[in-house]
Design a protein around this motif. Structure first.
Motif, PDB file in Angstrom:
ATOM      1  N   ASP A  28       0.843  -1.056  -0.005  1.00 25.90           N
ATOM      2  CA  ASP A  28      -0.034   0.164   0.048  1.00 25.90           C
ATOM      3  C   ASP A  28       0.870   1.267   0.148  1.00 25.90           C
ATOM      4  O   ASP A  28       1.934   1.281   0.626  1.00 25.90           O
ATOM      5  CB  ASP A  28      -0.923   0.082   1.391  1.00 25.90           C
ATOM      6  CG  ASP A  28      -1.762   1.281   1.227  1.00 25.90           C
ATOM      7  OD1 ASP A  28      -2.518   1.390   0.777  1.00 25.90           O
ATOM      8  OD2 ASP A  28      -1.386   1.968   2.401  1.00 25.90           O
ATOM      9  N   LYS A  87      -7.392  -0.788   5.454  1.00 28.43           N
ATOM     10  CA  LYS A  87      -7.141  -0.367   4.224  1.00 28.43           C
ATOM     11  C   LYS A  87      -5.677  -0.685   3.676  1.00 28.43           C
ATOM     12  O   LYS A  87      -5.385  -0.949   2.537  1.00 28.43           O
ATOM     13  CB  LYS A  87      -7.261   1.330   4.075  1.00 28.43           C
ATOM     14  CG  LYS A  87      -6.869   1.973   2.695  1.00 28.43           C
ATOM     15  CD  LYS A  87      -7.093   3.364   2.834  1.00 28.43           C
ATOM     16  CE  LYS A  87      -6.510   4.189   1.565  1.00 28.43           C
ATOM     17  NZ  LYS A  87      -4.893   4.270   1.949  1.00 28.43           N
ATOM     18  N   ARG A  90      -5.954  -4.547   2.900  1.00 25.06           N
ATOM     19  CA  ARG A  90      -6.577  -4.713   1.737  1.00 25.06           C
ATOM     20  C   ARG A  90      -5.952  -4.216   0.320  1.00 25.06           C
ATOM     21  O   ARG A  90      -5.744  -5.106  -0.598  1.00 25.06           O
ATOM     22  CB  ARG A  90      -8.060  -4.018   1.741  1.00 25.06           C
ATOM     23  CG  ARG A  90      -8.648  -4.308   0.755  1.00 25.06           C
ATOM     24  CD  ARG A  90     -10.170  -3.434   0.907  1.00 25.06           C
ATOM     25  NE  ARG A  90      -9.921  -2.065   0.437  1.00 25.06           N
ATOM     26  CZ  ARG A  90     -10.193  -1.099   1.527  1.00 25.06           C
ATOM     27  NH1 ARG A  90     -10.421  -1.675   2.899  1.00 25.06           N
ATOM     28  NH2 ARG A  90      -9.931   0.225   1.236  1.00 25.06           N
ATOM     29  N   ASN A  91      -5.401  -3.033   0.443  1.00 25.31           N
ATOM     30  CA  ASN A  91      -4.570  -2.480  -0.725  1.00 25.31           C
ATOM     31  C   ASN A  91      -3.058  -3.369  -1.034  1.00 25.31           C
ATOM     32  O   ASN A  91      -3.088  -3.611  -2.152  1.00 25.31           O
ATOM     33  CB  ASN A  91      -4.069  -1.250  -0.561  1.00 25.31           C
ATOM     34  CG  ASN A  91      -5.386  -0.101  -0.614  1.00 25.31           C
ATOM     35  OD1 ASN A  91      -6.271  -0.663  -1.006  1.00 25.31           O
ATOM     36  ND2 ASN A  91      -5.219   0.994  -0.388  1.00 25.31           N
TER      37      ASN A  91
END
Length: 339
Positions: A28, A87, A90-91
């Protein structure tokens, strides 16, 4: 001429950036920007990057765990560290799986994904079962990014004890506690035995590798990301028993190499390979010979004196410290006799 071929092969395969820089492309953007700020000397020694939702961003290097601040500074204080978000996870997971989780279903079921460069990403989360077997892992909560760095030449000190004239090897077992360099040593032995060692009048052998956890060769889209030599064939993500039998039937190897023995079927496969005239190199978790003798299947194979050379590793003087090399028939030290 053969040395020229080896040089061309290695130059083509390993003209790549440092492992840490490769990993940054899969993270990310917020995490990547933080890790880029770390001092270069530390970046080159990082072994693992740990992402856990709601907990500090962490690295492991030189066998130490440390947290990282948002400005890239290392700390041992939890309250100073950058806290990994859902996040971030997930990324990162989308980048690792190239936005196609279905293409990595089999690897996810095994708990890890191997990416370009041979780096391995361990996965935890909610495990989904179907028909009493793991079907997938969802709601990813942690990622363990293990950075693959080859260490060529680590087998140079032991290779003369593994080679057996004329142009064959002793069946060899590498014994080591976790994270003490057994897979690194195994990989470099494979490379040397496959390429051959002219100064020892040793010609390359056909090596078959059963790489159950994609850690030896680091296969990515069919290409080994690690240097495993010119005469090496790899069965990737294959159980040891199945892989040894496939190699014996189809690839006529001189040597079969595999990592982390332990199950009864592994021992059965070794017996079958030996009957076919194939030599074996493998590794096993353990502190000592006495430690192995407490495990029924390993005790059996040691008592049969199948392994003619047993290499004991530790991290006493750093990862890959060679504590001893033992004759598998007499259980006496080979190297201490020479001192």
């Amino acid at each position: 001429m053969e040395q020229q071929m080896i040089n061309i092969y290695e130059n083509n395969l390993y003209n790549k950036s440092d492992g840490f820089d490769q990993i940054l492309r899969y993270l990310d953007i917020d995490l990547s920007n933080i890790l880029k700020k770390m001092p270069l000397l530390i970046r080159k020694r990082v072994e693992e990057i740990r992402l856990r939702i709601g907990r500090p961003l962490a690295i492991n290097y030189d066998r130490k765990d440390l947290f990282i601040k948002a400005n890239g500074v290392l700390t041992d204080k939890v309250y100073d560290a950058y806290i990994v978000t859902e996040k971030n996870i997930r990324n990162t997971f989308q980048l690792i799986s190239n936005y196609s989780i279905y293409a990595f279903e089999e690897e996810i079921r095994n708990g890890f994904i191997t990416i370009s460069g041979g780096h391995r990403i361990g996965i935890t989360g909610k495990v989904i079962y179907r028909n009493n077997n793991i079907y997938t892992i969802k709601e990813i909560s942690s990622l363990n990014i293990r950075i693959s760095r080859e260490k060529k030449g680590v087998s140079d000190k032991v290779i003369k004890y593994v080679i057996k004239k004329p142009n064959t090897i002793y069946n060899t077992l590498i014994v080591s506690p976790p994270q003490c360099g057994k897979t690194t040593l195994l990989r470099d032995l494979i490379r040397n035995l496959s390429n051959g060692i002219p100064k020892l009048d040793f010609y390359g052998l056909k090596i078959g590798v059963v790489d159950e956890r994609t850690e030896i060769a680091g296969i990515y889209k069919g290409y080994p990301q690690n240097d495993i030599g010119l005469r090496t064939d790899v069965l990737d993500s294959c159980h040891k028993f199945d892989g040894m039998m496939l190699l014996v039937r189809s690839m006529s190897p001189n040597v079969i190499a595999t990592d982390e023995l332990g199950e009864e079927k592994d021992i059965i496969a070794i017996h079958k390979a030996l009957k076919a005239g194939v030599k074996i190199i493998s590794t096993v978790h353990g502190e000592s010979i006495n430690d192995l003798l407490t495990r029924p299947y390993l005790k059996q194979i040691l008592k049969e004196n199948i392994f003619e050379r047993i290499i004991l590793l530790s991290n006493r003087k750093g990862v890959g410290t060679i504590e001893d090399i033992i004759d598998g028939k007499t259980y006496k030290s080979i190297i201490k006799k020479e001192v």
